[in-house]
Each structure stands twice: as structure tokens, then as C-alpha cells.
Design an enzyme around this catalytic site. Structure first.
Site, PDB file in Angstrom:
ATOM      1  N   SER A  28      48.637  48.500  45.602  1.00  0.00           N
ATOM      2  CA  SER A  28      48.376  48.522  44.168  1.00  0.00           C
ATOM      3  C   SER A  28      48.394  49.956  43.627  1.00  0.00           C
ATOM      4  O   SER A  28      47.666  50.814  44.109  1.00  0.00           O
ATOM      5  CB  SER A  28      46.997  47.896  43.922  1.00  0.00           C
ATOM      6  OG  SER A  28      46.835  47.585  42.583  1.00  0.00           O
ATOM      7  N   HIS A  59      52.843  45.074  40.091  1.00  0.00           N
ATOM      8  CA  HIS A  59      53.571  44.787  41.328  1.00  0.00           C
ATOM      9  C   HIS A  59      54.992  44.360  40.951  1.00  0.00           C
ATOM     10  O   HIS A  59      55.190  43.281  40.391  1.00  0.00           O
ATOM     11  CB  HIS A  59      52.880  43.668  42.109  1.00  0.00           C
ATOM     12  CG  HIS A  59      51.586  44.086  42.726  1.00  0.00           C
ATOM     13  ND1 HIS A  59      51.412  44.219  44.080  1.00  0.00           N
ATOM     14  CD2 HIS A  59      50.418  44.433  42.164  1.00  0.00           C
ATOM     15  CE1 HIS A  59      50.184  44.618  44.324  1.00  0.00           C
ATOM     16  NE2 HIS A  59      49.551  44.748  43.173  1.00  0.00           N
ATOM     17  N   HIS A  81      49.313  38.402  47.659  1.00  0.00           N
ATOM     18  CA  HIS A  81      47.881  38.345  47.982  1.00  0.00           C
ATOM     19  C   HIS A  81      47.402  36.894  48.138  1.00  0.00           C
ATOM     20  O   HIS A  81      47.862  35.998  47.434  1.00  0.00           O
ATOM     21  CB  HIS A  81      47.053  39.005  46.877  1.00  0.00           C
ATOM     22  CG  HIS A  81      47.330  40.455  46.687  1.00  0.00           C
ATOM     23  ND1 HIS A  81      48.317  40.911  45.843  1.00  0.00           N
ATOM     24  CD2 HIS A  81      46.752  41.555  47.234  1.00  0.00           C
ATOM     25  CE1 HIS A  81      48.331  42.237  45.884  1.00  0.00           C
ATOM     26  NE2 HIS A  81      47.396  42.655  46.706  1.00  0.00           N
ATOM     27  N   TYR A  83      44.617  35.756  47.146  1.00  0.00           N
ATOM     28  CA  TYR A  83      43.918  35.293  45.933  1.00  0.00           C
ATOM     29  C   TYR A  83      44.866  34.735  44.873  1.00  0.00           C
ATOM     30  O   TYR A  83      44.423  34.108  43.910  1.00  0.00           O
ATOM     31  CB  TYR A  83      43.049  36.413  45.332  1.00  0.00           C
ATOM     32  CG  TYR A  83      43.780  37.672  44.901  1.00  0.00           C
ATOM     33  CD1 TYR A  83      44.630  37.680  43.802  1.00  0.00           C
ATOM     34  CD2 TYR A  83      43.595  38.864  45.590  1.00  0.00           C
ATOM     35  CE1 TYR A  83      45.294  38.835  43.411  1.00  0.00           C
ATOM     36  CE2 TYR A  83      44.242  40.017  45.210  1.00  0.00           C
ATOM     37  CZ  TYR A  83      45.087  39.998  44.116  1.00  0.00           C
ATOM     38  OH  TYR A  83      45.739  41.141  43.747  1.00  0.00           O
ATOM     39  N   GLU A  84      46.143  34.920  45.050  1.00  0.00           N
ATOM     40  CA  GLU A  84      47.088  34.339  44.091  1.00  0.00           C
ATOM     41  C   GLU A  84      47.215  32.824  44.296  1.00  0.00           C
ATOM     42  O   GLU A  84      47.755  32.135  43.424  1.00  0.00           O
ATOM     43  CB  GLU A  84      48.455  35.010  44.236  1.00  0.00           C
ATOM     44  CG  GLU A  84      48.405  36.472  43.764  1.00  0.00           C
ATOM     45  CD  GLU A  84      49.701  37.209  44.049  1.00  0.00           C
ATOM     46  OE1 GLU A  84      50.691  36.937  43.356  1.00  0.00           O
ATOM     47  OE2 GLU A  84      49.711  38.033  44.974  1.00  0.00           O
ATOM     48  N   ALA A 111      45.193  49.993  48.036  1.00  0.00           N
ATOM     49  CA  ALA A 111      44.072  50.573  47.301  1.00  0.00           C
ATOM     50  C   ALA A 111      42.827  49.860  47.809  1.00  0.00           C
ATOM     51  O   ALA A 111      42.864  48.654  48.022  1.00  0.00           O
ATOM     52  CB  ALA A 111      44.255  50.333  45.814  1.00  0.00           C
ATOM     53  N   MET A 209      41.519  43.600  49.581  1.00  0.00           N
ATOM     54  CA  MET A 209      41.938  42.196  49.457  1.00  0.00           C
ATOM     55  C   MET A 209      43.299  41.923  50.102  1.00  0.00           C
ATOM     56  O   MET A 209      43.985  40.967  49.731  1.00  0.00           O
ATOM     57  CB  MET A 209      42.007  41.810  47.965  1.00  0.00           C
ATOM     58  CG  MET A 209      40.756  42.143  47.166  1.00  0.00           C
ATOM     59  SD  MET A 209      40.981  41.823  45.417  1.00  0.00           S
ATOM     60  CE  MET A 209      39.510  42.613  44.721  1.00  0.00           C
ATOM     61  N   SER A 210      43.715  42.749  51.045  1.00  0.00           N
ATOM     62  CA  SER A 210      45.054  42.571  51.630  1.00  0.00           C
ATOM     63  C   SER A 210      45.088  43.151  53.045  1.00  0.00           C
ATOM     64  O   SER A 210      44.054  43.313  53.686  1.00  0.00           O
ATOM     65  CB  SER A 210      46.100  43.280  50.750  1.00  0.00           C
ATOM     66  OG  SER A 210      45.875  44.676  50.774  1.00  0.00           O
ATOM     67  N   ASN A 233      38.026  53.822  44.421  1.00  0.00           N
ATOM     68  CA  ASN A 233      36.710  53.743  43.781  1.00  0.00           C
ATOM     69  C   ASN A 233      35.674  53.547  44.869  1.00  0.00           C
ATOM     70  O   ASN A 233      36.009  53.105  45.969  1.00  0.00           O
ATOM     71  CB  ASN A 233      36.674  52.523  42.828  1.00  0.00           C
ATOM     72  CG  ASN A 233      37.027  51.232  43.563  1.00  0.00           C
ATOM     73  OD1 ASN A 233      38.211  50.935  43.780  1.00  0.00           O
ATOM     74  ND2 ASN A 233      36.028  50.493  43.976  1.00  0.00           N
ATOM     75  N   HIS A 245      40.085  47.284  37.189  1.00  0.00           N
ATOM     76  CA  HIS A 245      41.399  47.598  37.754  1.00  0.00           C
ATOM     77  C   HIS A 245      41.943  48.921  37.194  1.00  0.00           C
ATOM     78  O   HIS A 245      42.743  49.592  37.834  1.00  0.00           O
ATOM     79  CB  HIS A 245      42.364  46.443  37.475  1.00  0.00           C
ATOM     80  CG  HIS A 245      43.663  46.558  38.197  1.00  0.00           C
ATOM     81  ND1 HIS A 245      43.743  46.528  39.572  1.00  0.00           N
ATOM     82  CD2 HIS A 245      44.931  46.721  37.765  1.00  0.00           C
ATOM     83  CE1 HIS A 245      45.003  46.676  39.937  1.00  0.00           C
ATOM     84  NE2 HIS A 245      45.750  46.792  38.862  1.00  0.00           N
TER      85      HIS A 245
HETATM   86  N1  HPA Z   1      37.160  46.116  46.450  1.00  0.00           N
HETATM   87  C1  HPA Z   1      38.205  45.376  46.851  1.00  0.00           C
HETATM   88  N2  HPA Z   1      39.455  45.737  46.653  1.00  0.00           N
HETATM   89  C2  HPA Z   1      39.698  46.901  46.020  1.00  0.00           C
HETATM   90  C3  HPA Z   1      38.656  47.710  45.571  1.00  0.00           C
HETATM   91  C4  HPA Z   1      37.316  47.310  45.802  1.00  0.00           C
HETATM   92  O1  HPA Z   1      36.321  47.974  45.445  1.00  0.00           O
HETATM   93  N3  HPA Z   1      39.230  48.799  44.986  1.00  0.00           N
HETATM   94  C5  HPA Z   1      40.579  48.634  45.081  1.00  0.00           C
HETATM   95  N4  HPA Z   1      40.862  47.476  45.715  1.00  0.00           N
END
Ligand code: HPA
Length: 270
Positions: A28, A59, A81, A83-84, A111, A209-210, A233, A245
Site C-alpha cells: 500500500s 492499488h 487482500h 478482507y476484500e 505498509a 493485513m497481508s 504509523n 488510511h
Molecule cells: N494495522 C494494520 N495494517 C496496517 C496498519 C496498522 O496499524 N498500518 C498500515 N497497515
């Protein structure tokens, strides 16, 4: 599933006969790297029959084939992903497909949120191991004997050799690297503070998440795996602000130059 993979491979082979040595998945906000290589061919995911198509903004959703110096690479600009809403086997189909195209090594990037309190946003982390407890294994179901064994060993999912390659490459650019364990959750929601504390207790350093499930199927089929997380973050509960995001995108943009330099160097040296 193997027939579906063969169908996708046939679809790719109707468009290009390019044989990659290295596969790359761009996370991402990190997709821009693909535009800077010497591009030979691109194939939109939409044009591959049976291929799961990503819906997340930012994406692009295509394979980019080309060269980084002399190394032939296939890059996924945009991943799929869980979650999609795709079955986990579809989520990892592209990784397997790149292996079937010929890739012997794969660089996974993402990310991620920092769960290790010594990290700060903008850090890059070499993935040393992962935890997928809480997401279904992509290897559940009939084993694809053509690809690998029923009970694959995961004791060195992320190649120690490639971890060293990343470290050496980063040093050449004076880029400081963190190292740590990536914990995959399903998303699409960010974690709760309690889940982040759980990740810390488990020994996790980053949450996302990946990636981990992709590393598993790559490992299953004998592809050597490397992983880099961009800590965009601090994870929920550590961060004093609410997550969104936009922050992820802004941090990814801020480190993009260093990230692209590093990824190019790693590809050539892996
Ligand atoms: N959590 C999950 N996935 C992420 C995060 C997060 O804090 N930051 C970027 N992708």
C-alpha cells in the site's frame, strides 16, 4: 485450484513469454517503484481469466514485467487482500502464479503498524518471521502436490541469506533498518489496542493485513522469501491519534525515495 492456476498461467503466456527470476509485491502506497524499472510488458489483472481483482484505492492492479539492471522481475503493482472477501486460496493465487512463471525468489513489501514501541513511523523493518494465528492458513484444503509437500516446514520462512542481503544493501545507502516479527490480522479494520497488546505479548513487532500468507505459499513451493515492512504509523493504542488510511499513505510517500532505492538494490543483489 491447480487447474485454475494453470488457466491463469495460460492466460499470461498468451500475452507474454517473459520469465522472471525475482517476483516483487508492492504494498500500500509503495506501488510507484514499478513505474521506474525498464518495463517490457504489463498485464492488467482484469485480463487474466479467473484472477482475483483488487478493489482498494491506490492499488493499480497489474503485473509489470521488466528489468532492474540485468535482473528479470515480475512486479505486482497492487495485491489481493483477504478482507476484500476472496477465499484465502484466491488471495495467494498471484504469488503462486509468479512462481509458476519462473520466479525463484520473492520480495514481499507492505505498509504496517508499529507494535514495537521502539519503532517510529517511517521506519523500514526487515521481516524475520511472522505470526498468522487468527487468519486461515492458505494451505488448508487438498495439497497441491505439484507445488509442494502437505506439511511444509516454516522454520526459515524468511531466508536468512536474504535478510543479510537487505541489511547490506541498506547500509550502502545509510538507511537504518529495524528487524522484527510481522503479525497478520484479517483487517479491514485496524486492530484494537487490546489486539496490539496481544501482538506484543506474542512477540510481534508490526501488524498488518497481508504478506504472511503469501510468504507461506511461496515457502511451500520452494521460493526463497524476503520481506520489508514500511512502518507507516504506530499501531492502535500506541498511537495517540486515531488511525486512518491517509496517515498510512502520507508516511509511505515520505519514505518512498529511500524505499525505492533500497528495493532496486535488493532485487539486483538477491
Ligand atoms: N494495522 C494494520 N495494517 C496496517 C496498519 C496498522 O496499524 N498500518 C498500515 N497497515
Amino acid at each position: 485450484m491447480y487447474n485454475k492456476l494453470m488457466g491463469c498461467l495460460k492466460s499470461v503466456r498468451e500475452k507474454t513469454d517473459f520469465v522472471p527470476e525475482v517476483a516483487v509485491i508492492l504494498g500500500s502506497g509503495l506501488g510507484e517503484f514499478a513505474n521506474e524499472i525498464e518495463i517490457v510488458d504489463t498485464i492488467s489483472y482484469n485480463d487474466i481469466e479467473g484472477f482475483p481483482v483488487s478493489t482498494v484505492k491506490g492499488h493499480a492492479g497489474r503485473f509489470v514485467f521488466g528489468y532492474v539492471e540485468k535482473t528479470p522481475v515480475v512486479i505486482m503493482q497492487g495485491r489481493v487482500h483477504y478482507y476484500e472477501g476472496y477465499p484465502m486460496q484466491d488471495v495467494v493465487l498471484p504469488t503462486r502464479l509468479m512462481g509458476m512463471m519462473g520466479a525463484k525468489k520473492i520480495l514481499l513489501t507492505n505498509a504496517a503498524g508499529g507494535a514495537n514501541e521502539n519503532f517510529k513511523p517511517g521506519d523500514l523493518m526487515i521481516i524475520t518471521d511472522h505470526i498468522t494465528t487468527g487468519v486461515p492458513s492458505p494451505l488448508i484444503g487438498p495439497n497441491l502436490e505439484e507445488l509442494g509437500t502437505r506439511f511444509p516446514d516454516m522454520s526459515e520462512t524468511y531466508s536468512k541469506r536474504l535478510q543479510t542481503v537487505i541489511e547490506v544493501c541498506a547500509k550502502e545507502f545509510d538507511i537504518e533498518m529495524q528487524k522484527g516479527v510481522y503479525v497478520q490480522f484479517t483487517g479491514p479494520n485496524y486492530e484494537t489496542p487490546a489486539e496490539v497488546r496481544l501482538a506484543q505479548i506474542w512477540g510481534g513487532d508490526a501488524v498488518g493485513m497481508s504478506t504472511a500468507v503469501e510468504a507461506m505459499v511461496a515457502n511451500h513451493m520452494g521460493i526463497e522469501v524476503a520481506g520489508i515492512s514500511c512502518i507507516t504509523n504506530m499501531a492502535a493504542g500506541i498511537s495517540k491519534v486515531q488511525l486512518d488510511h491517509k496517515e498510512v499513505q502520507e508516511t509511505a510517500d515520505r519514505v518512498a525515495e529511500n524505499f525505492k532505492k533500497l528495493v532496486a538494490k535488493v532485487i539486483v543483489n538477491m
